[in-house]
Design a protein around this motif. Structure first.
Motif, PDB file in Angstrom:
ATOM      1  N   LEU A  72      51.993  33.056  44.107  1.00  0.00           N
ATOM      2  CA  LEU A  72      51.952  34.345  44.793  1.00  0.00           C
ATOM      3  C   LEU A  72      52.608  35.447  43.972  1.00  0.00           C
ATOM      4  CD1 LEU A  72      52.643  33.507  48.551  1.00  0.00           C
ATOM      5  CD2 LEU A  72      50.577  34.520  47.571  1.00  0.00           C
ATOM      6  N   ALA A  73      53.720  35.136  43.321  1.00  0.00           N
ATOM      7  CA  ALA A  73      54.404  36.144  42.512  1.00  0.00           C
ATOM      8  C   ALA A  73      53.496  36.652  41.398  1.00  0.00           C
ATOM      9  CB  ALA A  73      55.690  35.573  41.935  1.00  0.00           C
ATOM     10  N   SER A  74      52.792  35.741  40.748  1.00  0.00           N
ATOM     11  CA  SER A  74      51.869  36.149  39.681  1.00  0.00           C
ATOM     12  C   SER A  74      50.724  36.984  40.230  1.00  0.00           C
ATOM     13  CB  SER A  74      51.319  34.912  38.966  1.00  0.00           C
ATOM     14  OG  SER A  74      52.337  34.239  38.257  1.00  0.00           O
ATOM     15  N   GLU A  75      50.212  36.589  41.400  1.00  0.00           N
ATOM     16  CA  GLU A  75      49.117  37.344  42.003  1.00  0.00           C
ATOM     17  C   GLU A  75      49.568  38.748  42.400  1.00  0.00           C
ATOM     18  OE1 GLU A  75      47.536  35.096  45.227  1.00  0.00           O
ATOM     19  OE2 GLU A  75      46.609  33.578  43.945  1.00  0.00           O
ATOM     20  N   LEU A  76      50.798  38.856  42.904  1.00  0.00           N
ATOM     21  CA  LEU A  76      51.315  40.174  43.274  1.00  0.00           C
ATOM     22  C   LEU A  76      51.486  41.059  42.046  1.00  0.00           C
ATOM     23  CD1 LEU A  76      53.914  39.071  45.964  1.00  0.00           C
ATOM     24  CD2 LEU A  76      51.905  40.512  46.373  1.00  0.00           C
ATOM     25  N   THR A  77      52.003  40.488  40.956  1.00  0.00           N
ATOM     26  CA  THR A  77      52.157  41.265  39.720  1.00  0.00           C
ATOM     27  C   THR A  77      50.796  41.709  39.187  1.00  0.00           C
ATOM     28  OG1 THR A  77      54.191  40.093  39.135  1.00  0.00           O
ATOM     29  CG2 THR A  77      53.052  41.245  37.360  1.00  0.00           C
ATOM     30  N   ASP A  78      49.839  40.796  39.181  1.00  0.00           N
ATOM     31  CA  ASP A  78      48.492  41.137  38.709  1.00  0.00           C
ATOM     32  C   ASP A  78      47.890  42.260  39.549  1.00  0.00           C
ATOM     33  OD1 ASP A  78      48.510  39.346  36.650  1.00  0.00           O
ATOM     34  OD2 ASP A  78      47.366  37.791  37.680  1.00  0.00           O
ATOM     35  N   ARG A  79      48.052  42.159  40.882  1.00  0.00           N
ATOM     36  CA  ARG A  79      47.490  43.196  41.751  1.00  0.00           C
ATOM     37  C   ARG A  79      48.164  44.535  41.502  1.00  0.00           C
ATOM     38  NH1 ARG A  79      44.788  42.448  46.421  1.00  0.00           N
ATOM     39  NH2 ARG A  79      44.073  40.622  45.251  1.00  0.00           N
ATOM     40  N   MET A  80      49.483  44.523  41.318  1.00  0.00           N
ATOM     41  CA  MET A  80      50.184  45.775  41.043  1.00  0.00           C
ATOM     42  C   MET A  80      49.703  46.400  39.737  1.00  0.00           C
ATOM     43  SD  MET A  80      52.443  46.996  43.213  1.00  0.00           S
ATOM     44  CE  MET A  80      53.694  47.832  42.231  1.00  0.00           C
ATOM     45  N   ILE A  81      49.570  45.588  38.689  1.00  0.00           N
ATOM     46  CA  ILE A  81      49.110  46.133  37.406  1.00  0.00           C
ATOM     47  C   ILE A  81      47.706  46.711  37.543  1.00  0.00           C
ATOM     48  CG2 ILE A  81      48.507  45.561  35.022  1.00  0.00           C
ATOM     49  CD1 ILE A  81      50.747  43.484  35.066  1.00  0.00           C
ATOM     50  N   ASP A  82      46.819  45.999  38.234  1.00  0.00           N
ATOM     51  CA  ASP A  82      45.456  46.498  38.424  1.00  0.00           C
ATOM     52  C   ASP A  82      45.445  47.830  39.162  1.00  0.00           C
ATOM     53  OD1 ASP A  82      44.379  44.310  37.133  1.00  0.00           O
ATOM     54  OD2 ASP A  82      43.986  43.182  38.975  1.00  0.00           O
ATOM     55  N   ARG A  83      46.257  47.928  40.230  1.00  0.00           N
ATOM     56  CA  ARG A  83      46.284  49.166  40.997  1.00  0.00           C
ATOM     57  C   ARG A  83      46.912  50.302  40.198  1.00  0.00           C
ATOM     58  NH1 ARG A  83      45.121  48.872  46.538  1.00  0.00           N
ATOM     59  NH2 ARG A  83      45.132  51.134  46.290  1.00  0.00           N
ATOM     60  N   VAL A  84      47.954  49.997  39.441  1.00  0.00           N
ATOM     61  CA  VAL A  84      48.582  51.020  38.610  1.00  0.00           C
ATOM     62  C   VAL A  84      47.609  51.530  37.548  1.00  0.00           C
ATOM     63  CG1 VAL A  84      50.338  51.394  36.826  1.00  0.00           C
ATOM     64  CG2 VAL A  84      50.970  50.298  38.975  1.00  0.00           C
ATOM     65  N   LEU A  85      46.882  50.616  36.921  1.00  0.00           N
ATOM     66  CA  LEU A  85      45.915  51.037  35.904  1.00  0.00           C
ATOM     67  C   LEU A  85      44.822  51.919  36.514  1.00  0.00           C
ATOM     68  CD1 LEU A  85      45.575  47.795  33.751  1.00  0.00           C
ATOM     69  CD2 LEU A  85      46.659  49.954  33.113  1.00  0.00           C
ATOM     70  N   ALA A  86      44.403  51.599  37.724  1.00  0.00           N
ATOM     71  CA  ALA A  86      43.408  52.445  38.399  1.00  0.00           C
ATOM     72  C   ALA A  86      43.982  53.838  38.664  1.00  0.00           C
ATOM     73  CB  ALA A  86      42.965  51.790  39.704  1.00  0.00           C
ATOM     74  N   ASP A  87      45.239  53.891  39.099  1.00  0.00           N
ATOM     75  CA  ASP A  87      45.879  55.190  39.349  1.00  0.00           C
ATOM     76  C   ASP A  87      46.056  55.968  38.052  1.00  0.00           C
ATOM     77  OD1 ASP A  87      46.070  54.629  42.054  1.00  0.00           O
ATOM     78  OD2 ASP A  87      48.131  53.873  41.929  1.00  0.00           O
ATOM     79  N   VAL A  88      46.470  55.278  36.989  1.00  0.00           N
ATOM     80  CA  VAL A  88      46.667  55.938  35.701  1.00  0.00           C
ATOM     81  C   VAL A  88      45.350  56.530  35.204  1.00  0.00           C
ATOM     82  CG1 VAL A  88      47.142  55.507  33.250  1.00  0.00           C
ATOM     83  CG2 VAL A  88      48.702  54.640  34.999  1.00  0.00           C
ATOM     84  N   GLY A  89      44.260  55.794  35.401  1.00  0.00           N
ATOM     85  CA  GLY A  89      42.954  56.316  35.020  1.00  0.00           C
ATOM     86  C   GLY A  89      42.646  57.617  35.744  1.00  0.00           C
ATOM     87  N   GLU A  90      42.971  57.674  37.025  1.00  0.00           N
ATOM     88  CA  GLU A  90      42.737  58.904  37.790  1.00  0.00           C
ATOM     89  C   GLU A  90      43.663  60.024  37.337  1.00  0.00           C
ATOM     90  OE1 GLU A  90      42.582  58.531  41.991  1.00  0.00           O
ATOM     91  OE2 GLU A  90      41.291  56.761  41.969  1.00  0.00           O
ATOM     92  N   PHE A  91      44.926  59.682  37.040  1.00  0.00           N
ATOM     93  CA  PHE A  91      45.836  60.713  36.524  1.00  0.00           C
ATOM     94  C   PHE A  91      45.274  61.314  35.236  1.00  0.00           C
ATOM     95  CE2 PHE A  91      49.657  58.205  38.414  1.00  0.00           C
ATOM     96  CZ  PHE A  91      49.376  58.706  39.669  1.00  0.00           C
ATOM     97  N   ASN A  92      44.788  60.464  34.340  1.00  0.00           N
ATOM     98  CA  ASN A  92      44.242  60.952  33.081  1.00  0.00           C
ATOM     99  C   ASN A  92      43.045  61.868  33.303  1.00  0.00           C
ATOM    100  OD1 ASN A  92      46.015  59.825  31.215  1.00  0.00           O
ATOM    101  ND2 ASN A  92      44.912  57.887  31.106  1.00  0.00           N
ATOM    102  N   GLU A  93      42.158  61.474  34.238  1.00  0.00           N
ATOM    103  CA  GLU A  93      40.981  62.297  34.525  1.00  0.00           C
ATOM    104  C   GLU A  93      41.371  63.677  35.041  1.00  0.00           C
ATOM    105  OE1 GLU A  93      38.414  60.240  37.172  1.00  0.00           O
ATOM    106  OE2 GLU A  93      37.941  58.616  35.757  1.00  0.00           O
ATOM    107  N   LYS A  94      42.491  63.751  35.762  1.00  0.00           N
ATOM    108  CA  LYS A  94      42.952  65.021  36.322  1.00  0.00           C
ATOM    109  C   LYS A  94      43.855  65.779  35.359  1.00  0.00           C
ATOM    110  CE  LYS A  94      42.804  63.229  41.052  1.00  0.00           C
ATOM    111  NZ  LYS A  94      43.597  62.850  42.255  1.00  0.00           N
TER     112      LYS A  94
END
Length: 277
Positions: free
Chosen positions: A60-82
């Motif tokens: 579960l800890a690994s899955e939570l870290t993976d999910r956080m990284i995926d969501r952060v990368l998605a947010d970072v992509g949007e920050f860059n676009e803006k």
């Protein structure tokens, strides 16, 4: 806790909130820490403590870290676009993450797939990962990440069992001074002041950046600046906010700096902070 963590992952209810990190010399926001939050169908937004047991479960800890990284990368992509300049994003890595020997490769692979440079990442680890029997795995993973430009931060420094020798053995760029020490800077207790002063002095002599956690008062801010602390985060600057609020918050910070920051800057100019060479 384990059941709720599994259900939150299954239903994609794990999200990052972002807390600003502020340069104590310039007042600029130099990055954010991504803090895990999750939505409960009745209780609403929840902190990570409410599923604490999940971080002791390797899968579960690994899955939570993976999910956080995926969501952060998605947010970072949007920050860059803006066109939002957000600095580095710090993400926490748990001991369970290092039990899998592919932790560094997983992180770098995620950045490669979305076309973002790993230099945008700061990985925060606690002292416990250095004293575990997997220390060799940890060192190998950290050096792999550092070679690709990832910054490594040692979180909650001073509360665990790591020794100063670990600062030589492992690649550490940032020391985060635990909030328990910062909270007592408001008092007249010289012991906490001396501890914070000593940590900052040692870090600077080793070319390591210092970050004060949990800064909540102007008095703490002034004392940290007088000691030469580099960066701070805490409620005095901002609580953790959703990704949607980050661009507007950054604009407001740049256009209308808070009065306490101007006052602190004036005081620091009159009485320059001391810092060891």
């Amino acid at each position: 806790m384990l059941r709720e963590a599994r259900e939150a992952l299954r239903d994609d209810r794990v999200i990052p909130f972002y807390q600003a990190k502020v340069d104590l010399r310039s007042g600029d926001v130099i990055g954010f820490e991504a803090l895990l939050r999750w939505h409960h169908h009745r209780r609403g937004l929840q902190p990570p403590d409410s599923i604490q047991a999940a971080f002791d479960d390797s899968l579960l800890a690994s899955e939570l870290t993976d999910r956080m990284i995926d969501r952060v990368l998605a947010d970072v992509g949007e920050f860059n676009e803006k066109g939002v300049a957000f600095g580095r994003i710090a993400i926490n890595g748990s001991l369970a993450d290092f039990r899998r020997d592919d932790f560094a490769d997983r992180i770098l692979g995620k950045f490669q797939r979305v076309g973002l440079p790993p230099t945008l990442l700061e990985l925060e680890v606690t002292e416990s990962v250095f004293v575990d029997h997997l220390a060799l795995n940890v060192e190998r993973a950290l050096r792999t990440l550092v070679a690709e430009g990832v910054s490594i931060a040692l979180d909650d420094f001073g509360t665990g069992y790591a020794s100063l020798t670990h600062l030589q053995q492992f690649p550490v760029h940032v020391l985060k001074i635990d909030r328990s020490f910062i909270s007592r800077l408001d008092s007249t207790d010289s012991a906490d002041f001396a501890i914070v002063h000593g940590v900052i002095d040692i870090a600077h002599r080793m070319n390591i950046v210092t970050v004060a956690e949990g800064v909540e008062s102007e008095n703490q801010l002034v004392r940290l600046r007088s000691l030469g602390c580099d960066i701070a985060q805490g409620y005095l600057f901002s609580r953790a906010i959703s990704a949607e609020r980050v661009p507007a918050w950054l604009r407001k910070w740049a256009q209308d700096p808070p009065l306490w920051l101007e006052a602190a800057t004036d005081r620091a100019t009159a009485d320059p902070p001391t810092r060891s060479a």
